[in-house]
Write a protein that holds these residues in place. Structure first.
Motif, PDB file in Angstrom:
ATOM      1  N   VAL A 188      36.333  11.608   9.429  1.00  0.00           N
ATOM      2  CA  VAL A 188      36.198  12.566   8.328  1.00  0.00           C
ATOM      3  C   VAL A 188      37.468  12.550   7.473  1.00  0.00           C
ATOM      4  O   VAL A 188      37.418  12.424   6.247  1.00  0.00           O
ATOM      5  CB  VAL A 188      35.933  13.985   8.888  1.00  0.00           C
ATOM      6  CG1 VAL A 188      36.065  15.045   7.801  1.00  0.00           C
ATOM      7  CG2 VAL A 188      34.562  14.055   9.553  1.00  0.00           C
TER       8      VAL A 188
ATOM      9  N   PHE B 153      30.205  18.769  16.015  1.00  0.00           N
ATOM     10  CA  PHE B 153      29.277  18.155  15.078  1.00  0.00           C
ATOM     11  C   PHE B 153      27.868  18.432  15.593  1.00  0.00           C
ATOM     12  O   PHE B 153      27.670  18.759  16.760  1.00  0.00           O
ATOM     13  CB  PHE B 153      29.533  16.651  14.964  1.00  0.00           C
ATOM     14  CG  PHE B 153      30.856  16.329  14.296  1.00  0.00           C
ATOM     15  CD1 PHE B 153      31.036  16.554  12.942  1.00  0.00           C
ATOM     16  CD2 PHE B 153      31.910  15.803  15.027  1.00  0.00           C
ATOM     17  CE1 PHE B 153      32.244  16.264  12.317  1.00  0.00           C
ATOM     18  CE2 PHE B 153      33.133  15.508  14.415  1.00  0.00           C
ATOM     19  CZ  PHE B 153      33.292  15.748  13.052  1.00  0.00           C
ATOM     20  N   GLU B 154      26.884  18.264  14.733  1.00  0.00           N
ATOM     21  CA  GLU B 154      25.509  18.594  15.080  1.00  0.00           C
ATOM     22  C   GLU B 154      24.920  17.526  16.009  1.00  0.00           C
ATOM     23  O   GLU B 154      25.433  16.409  16.120  1.00  0.00           O
ATOM     24  CB  GLU B 154      24.649  18.677  13.806  1.00  0.00           C
ATOM     25  CG  GLU B 154      25.129  19.715  12.803  1.00  0.00           C
ATOM     26  CD  GLU B 154      26.422  19.346  12.094  1.00  0.00           C
ATOM     27  OE1 GLU B 154      26.709  18.137  11.959  1.00  0.00           O
ATOM     28  OE2 GLU B 154      27.144  20.281  11.680  1.00  0.00           O
TER      29      GLU B 154
ATOM     30  N   ALA C 156      34.397  18.643   2.964  1.00  0.00           N
ATOM     31  CA  ALA C 156      33.936  17.371   3.525  1.00  0.00           C
ATOM     32  C   ALA C 156      32.634  17.676   4.252  1.00  0.00           C
ATOM     33  O   ALA C 156      32.478  18.760   4.808  1.00  0.00           O
ATOM     34  CB  ALA C 156      34.960  16.844   4.517  1.00  0.00           C
ATOM     35  N   SER C 157      31.686  16.747   4.213  1.00  0.00           N
ATOM     36  CA  SER C 157      30.418  17.022   4.889  1.00  0.00           C
ATOM     37  C   SER C 157      29.789  15.734   5.401  1.00  0.00           C
ATOM     38  O   SER C 157      30.207  14.633   5.040  1.00  0.00           O
ATOM     39  CB  SER C 157      29.463  17.746   3.938  1.00  0.00           C
ATOM     40  OG  SER C 157      29.104  16.892   2.876  1.00  0.00           O
ATOM     41  N   GLY C 158      28.791  15.920   6.242  1.00  0.00           N
ATOM     42  CA  GLY C 158      28.066  14.780   6.795  1.00  0.00           C
ATOM     43  C   GLY C 158      26.754  14.589   6.058  1.00  0.00           C
ATOM     44  O   GLY C 158      25.984  15.542   5.893  1.00  0.00           O
TER      45      GLY C 158
ATOM     46  N   LEU D 209      30.663  10.620  16.025  1.00  0.00           N
ATOM     47  CA  LEU D 209      31.417  11.231  14.915  1.00  0.00           C
ATOM     48  C   LEU D 209      32.780  11.711  15.399  1.00  0.00           C
ATOM     49  O   LEU D 209      32.901  12.250  16.492  1.00  0.00           O
ATOM     50  CB  LEU D 209      30.645  12.425  14.350  1.00  0.00           C
ATOM     51  CG  LEU D 209      29.212  12.156  13.914  1.00  0.00           C
ATOM     52  CD1 LEU D 209      28.636  13.380  13.211  1.00  0.00           C
ATOM     53  CD2 LEU D 209      29.137  10.951  13.002  1.00  0.00           C
TER      54      LEU D 209
ATOM     55  N   ALA E 179      25.583  11.855   8.971  1.00  0.00           N
ATOM     56  CA  ALA E 179      25.435  12.868  10.022  1.00  0.00           C
ATOM     57  C   ALA E 179      24.907  12.244  11.320  1.00  0.00           C
ATOM     58  O   ALA E 179      24.406  11.116  11.332  1.00  0.00           O
ATOM     59  CB  ALA E 179      24.505  13.969   9.542  1.00  0.00           C
TER      60      ALA E 179
ATOM     61  N   THR F  50      31.849  12.435   4.025  1.00  0.00           N
ATOM     62  CA  THR F  50      32.871  11.692   4.761  1.00  0.00           C
ATOM     63  C   THR F  50      32.280  10.830   5.873  1.00  0.00           C
ATOM     64  O   THR F  50      32.957   9.956   6.417  1.00  0.00           O
ATOM     65  CB  THR F  50      33.904  12.655   5.384  1.00  0.00           C
ATOM     66  OG1 THR F  50      33.199  13.646   6.133  1.00  0.00           O
ATOM     67  CG2 THR F  50      34.739  13.314   4.312  1.00  0.00           C
ATOM     68  N   ASN F  51      31.030  11.119   6.208  1.00  0.00           N
ATOM     69  CA  ASN F  51      30.361  10.369   7.295  1.00  0.00           C
ATOM     70  C   ASN F  51      28.868  10.595   7.164  1.00  0.00           C
ATOM     71  O   ASN F  51      28.445  11.567   6.534  1.00  0.00           O
ATOM     72  CB  ASN F  51      30.845  10.889   8.657  1.00  0.00           C
ATOM     73  CG  ASN F  51      30.598  12.381   8.805  1.00  0.00           C
ATOM     74  OD1 ASN F  51      31.373  13.199   8.277  1.00  0.00           O
ATOM     75  ND2 ASN F  51      29.533  12.753   9.484  1.00  0.00           N
TER      76      ASN F  51
ATOM     77  N   VAL G  63      25.503  18.308   5.615  1.00  0.00           N
ATOM     78  CA  VAL G  63      25.818  19.421   6.527  1.00  0.00           C
ATOM     79  C   VAL G  63      27.323  19.581   6.673  1.00  0.00           C
ATOM     80  O   VAL G  63      28.071  18.613   6.627  1.00  0.00           O
ATOM     81  CB  VAL G  63      25.207  19.191   7.939  1.00  0.00           C
ATOM     82  CG1 VAL G  63      23.697  19.191   7.885  1.00  0.00           C
ATOM     83  CG2 VAL G  63      25.722  17.902   8.566  1.00  0.00           C
ATOM     84  N   GLY G  64      27.739  20.832   6.850  1.00  0.00           N
ATOM     85  CA  GLY G  64      29.161  21.104   7.011  1.00  0.00           C
ATOM     86  C   GLY G  64      29.398  22.442   7.672  1.00  0.00           C
ATOM     87  O   GLY G  64      28.457  23.106   8.122  1.00  0.00           O
ATOM     88  N   MET G  65      30.671  22.835   7.732  1.00  0.00           N
ATOM     89  CA  MET G  65      31.066  24.024   8.503  1.00  0.00           C
ATOM     90  C   MET G  65      31.757  25.072   7.636  1.00  0.00           C
ATOM     91  O   MET G  65      32.525  25.889   8.155  1.00  0.00           O
ATOM     92  CB  MET G  65      32.003  23.595   9.642  1.00  0.00           C
ATOM     93  CG  MET G  65      31.461  22.473  10.520  1.00  0.00           C
ATOM     94  SD  MET G  65      32.681  21.931  11.734  1.00  0.00           S
ATOM     95  CE  MET G  65      31.913  20.409  12.339  1.00  0.00           C
TER      96      MET G  65
END
Ligand code: HPA
Length: 270
Positions: A248, A190-191, A111-113, A243, A235, A232-233, A207-209
């Motif tokens: 997410v 989150f960033e 999942a990422s932003g 967020l 950013a 999922t969202n 972006v993701g983790m």
């Protein structure tokens, strides 16, 4: 590290002699994909000596071995993240282990932003390349010569051949597919909006983790890699709203059926 990997492989081999062709790491919302395949064996991470176990709520921790049609696969139901406190080398240990089990190809999901303003929440994005400038390389430290070279080339981490297959499969299923560059940050926060502007300047689309470190380790040992991300969202700073992990999860769950259909098709085709 190589001895640790060999010990992990021994633990798996005590439980199953299944040899996968494709390895699949499941991201948020996709956990139950493994329940829908023809399962042959499962191995709990906690039964593997030295294996990193996820601390994230709702993440199951096991390998599922089985078939998608005729393709033998190993699926990671639950992965560990750098933000959980593990060394990057431990974060990629499961990926390397699946390679050592015999998997030649790897599908990464997450999942990422979205930081590309053309993207929409719920879109799927095929990863074309990544940026890991914000996290340490999993390849730092003594090189594992048995797996790969000291200075691996990263000019095509995400296989052109697999990208073309993913594109074809999405088209055949009438699934809208974005393409772009994934930027890995450490999390767990989150960033900030400024970090997202930086990611955009770098050329990032999402972006993701997770994921990019695993792709690097797999590339290092010669696996053919591909990745698909669920936006999922939007950013931080793009989205008007704060967020949350719940958002997410909610989007990931909504998109799960489409995502799973695409992955099944890709596995059989690759
Ligand atoms: N940032 C980082 N990781 C994420 C995000 C995000 O906006 N959404 C889902 N995973």
């Amino acid at each position: 590290m190589y001895n640790k990997l060999k010990r992990c492989l021994e633990c798996v081999r005590e439980k199953t002699d299944f040899v996968p062709e494709v390895a699949l790491i499941l991201g948020s919302g996709l956990g139950d994909f493994a329940d829908g395949i023809q399962v042959v064996d499962t191995v709990d991470y906690s039964d593997i000596e030295g294996f990193p176990v996820s601390t994230v709520k709702g993440h199951k921790g096991r390998f599922v071995f089985g078939y998608v049609e005729k393709t033998p696969v190993v699926i990671m139901q639950g992965r560990v993240h750098y933000y959980e406190g593990y060394d990057m080398k431990d974060v990629v240990l499961p990926t390397r282990l699946m390679g050592m089990m015999g998997a030649k190809k790897l599908i990464l999901t997450n999942a990422s932003g979205g930081c590309n303003p053309d993207f929409q929440v719920g879109d799927l994005m095929m990863i074309t390349d990544h940026i890991t400038t914000a996290v340490p390389s999993p390849l730092i430290g003594p090189n594992i010569d048995e797996l790969g070279t000291r200075f691996p080339d990263m000019s095509e981490v995400y296989s052109k051949r697999l990208r073309s297959i993913i594109r074809d499969c999405a088209k055949e299923c009438s699934i809208k597919l974005q393409e772009g560059v994934y930027v890995q940050f450490t999390g767990p926060n989150f960033e900030t909006p400024a970090e997202i502007r930086l990611a955009q300047i770098w050329g990032g689309d999402t972006v993701g983790m997770s994921t990019a470190c695993e792709a690097m380790a797999a590339n290092h040992m010669g696996m053919e890699v591909c990745g698909i991300s669920c936006i999922t969202n939007m950013a931080a700073g793009i989205s008007k709203f704060a967020l949350t992990h719940e958002e997410v999860q909610e989007t990931a769950d909504k998109v799960a059926d489409v995502f799973k259909a695409l992955i099944s098709k890709v596995i059989v085709r690759m």
